[in-house]
Design a protein around this motif. Structure first.
Motif, mmCIF file in Angstrom:
data_model
loop_
_atom_site.group_PDB
_atom_site.id
_atom_site.type_symbol
_atom_site.label_atom_id
_atom_site.label_comp_id
_atom_site.label_asym_id
_atom_site.label_seq_id
_atom_site.Cartn_x
_atom_site.Cartn_y
_atom_site.Cartn_z
ATOM 1 N N SER A 215 0.827 -1.212 0.000
ATOM 2 C CA SER A 215 0.000 0.000 0.000
ATOM 3 C C SER A 215 0.859 1.259 0.000
ATOM 4 O O SER A 215 0.525 2.246 -0.674
ATOM 5 N N SER A 216 1.986 1.242 0.725
ATOM 6 C CA SER A 216 2.855 2.421 0.741
ATOM 7 C C SER A 216 3.528 2.626 -0.612
ATOM 8 O O SER A 216 3.749 3.764 -1.040
ATOM 9 N N GLN B 194 0.907 4.183 -2.888
ATOM 10 C CA GLN B 194 0.749 5.589 -2.542
ATOM 11 C C GLN B 194 1.886 6.414 -3.132
ATOM 12 O O GLN B 194 1.680 7.516 -3.661
ATOM 13 N N ARG C 217 1.489 6.906 -6.887
ATOM 14 C CA ARG C 217 0.463 7.887 -7.253
ATOM 15 C C ARG C 217 1.032 9.303 -7.307
ATOM 16 O O ARG C 217 0.579 10.131 -8.103
#
Length: 297
Positions: free
Chosen positions: A20-21, A24, A27
């Protein structure tokens, strides 16, 4: 998300431990239209890894390195247990090299559940590494495919030392239409010819002195082939002359046509070949290869 800084580095090395990091982070990068290079590793970094990193920094805007000792590509549990793990020093090295980001997931992050799917690489599973390390290519393909999905690189960098593994990854990229270029970097060697490998750290002093015989054997074979000798004659000569006196019995020593990795006995003009070897020095399994281009013979 964690930051690691090293005093001689101009900027902090960003260390991400979760998928997930990473997502992120990606993005924030996508609007900048910067190209991403990925160097997948299992740590215990050496100059061969650093050459991959330097090539990535030349060819892409942002360089990611992954460090993950992938358990599902080891067919020998003892080999997995003994694989060198040097994360702290690896991170210092990456900071000095100016790497932008390192992904260091845990096993549970990469494999929250047992993997059900399997890759089948056909005849490649029956020759060289495929023959002697059953399940190895499946484990490699799964972890690399996951890293490609997670990190979304434009180019991924691999060393020629793992030549058959690189061919398997290229096949996976082609078959699954990954929008990723595979860049193969020539094998980095020590001054005495030994191919750089994390496994070299496990050699004793005597084993380290002995290990360059693998490359010397490959070089001798290449010279004989280019003089027109048939492969089977060369193989039947060099094993008893160069390896057996040192109590080295190779798992394989083969002349193969690149692409198919089919064993052959003679060189044909305009085709690329490789001589590949795997052998145990002490209890450490080492591999190496040497490329033969026949454009001018």
């Amino acid at each position: 998300m964690h930051l690691f800084s090293y005093s001689t580095s101009k900027r902090a090395l960003e260390i991400l431990k979760t998928i997930s990091s990473v997502k992120q982070h990606l993005r924030t990068l996508k609007p900048q239209n910067k190209s991403i290079g990925l160097v997948p590793t299992m740590g215990a970094l050496h100059q061969g890894h650093l050459e991959l990193i330097r090539q990535s920094k030349k060819l892409t805007d942002i360089t990611f390195v992954s460090i993950f000792v992938n358990p599902i590509q080891f067919n020998n549990p003892e080999d997995l247990q003994k694989y060198p793990r040097t994360l702290a020093s690896d991170l210092e090295i990456l900071a000095k090299e100016g790497v932008d980001m390192v992904f260091t997931p845990s096993e549970s992050e990469m494999y929250p559940e047992a993997v059900m799917m399997e890759f089948d690489f056909g005849s490649m599973e029956q020759v060289l590494e495929g023959r002697f390390r059953p399940g190895h290519f499946n484990g490699v393909a799964i972890v690399v495919s996951k890293l490609f999905h997670i990190l979304e690189p434009d180019i991924s960098f691999f060393g020629q030392k793992d030549i058959q593994q690189v061919a398997v990854i290229q096949r996976m990229v082609n078959d699954l239409s990954y929008p990723i270029k595979i860049e193969v970097v020539p094998t980095m060697r020590e001054a005495d010819g030994l191919a750089m490998s994390s496994r070299n750290q496990r050699l004793s002093k005597d084993g380290r002195i002995l290990a360059p015989i693998l490359y010397k054997t490959l070089s001798k074979c290449k010279d004989e082939l280019l003089r027109g000798e048939e492969w089977f004659n060369i193989k039947n000569k060099v094993i008893p002359e160069m390896l057996e006196p040192l109590k080295i019995k190779p798992e394989y020593l083969e002349l193969v046509e690149l692409g198919s990795f089919t064993s052959v006995n003679n060189l044909t003009p305009e085709k690329p070949y490789a001589i590949c070897i795997a052998a145990h020095i002490e209890e450490v399994r080492l591999i190496d290869n040497i490329i033969i281009r026949t454009d001018h013979i």
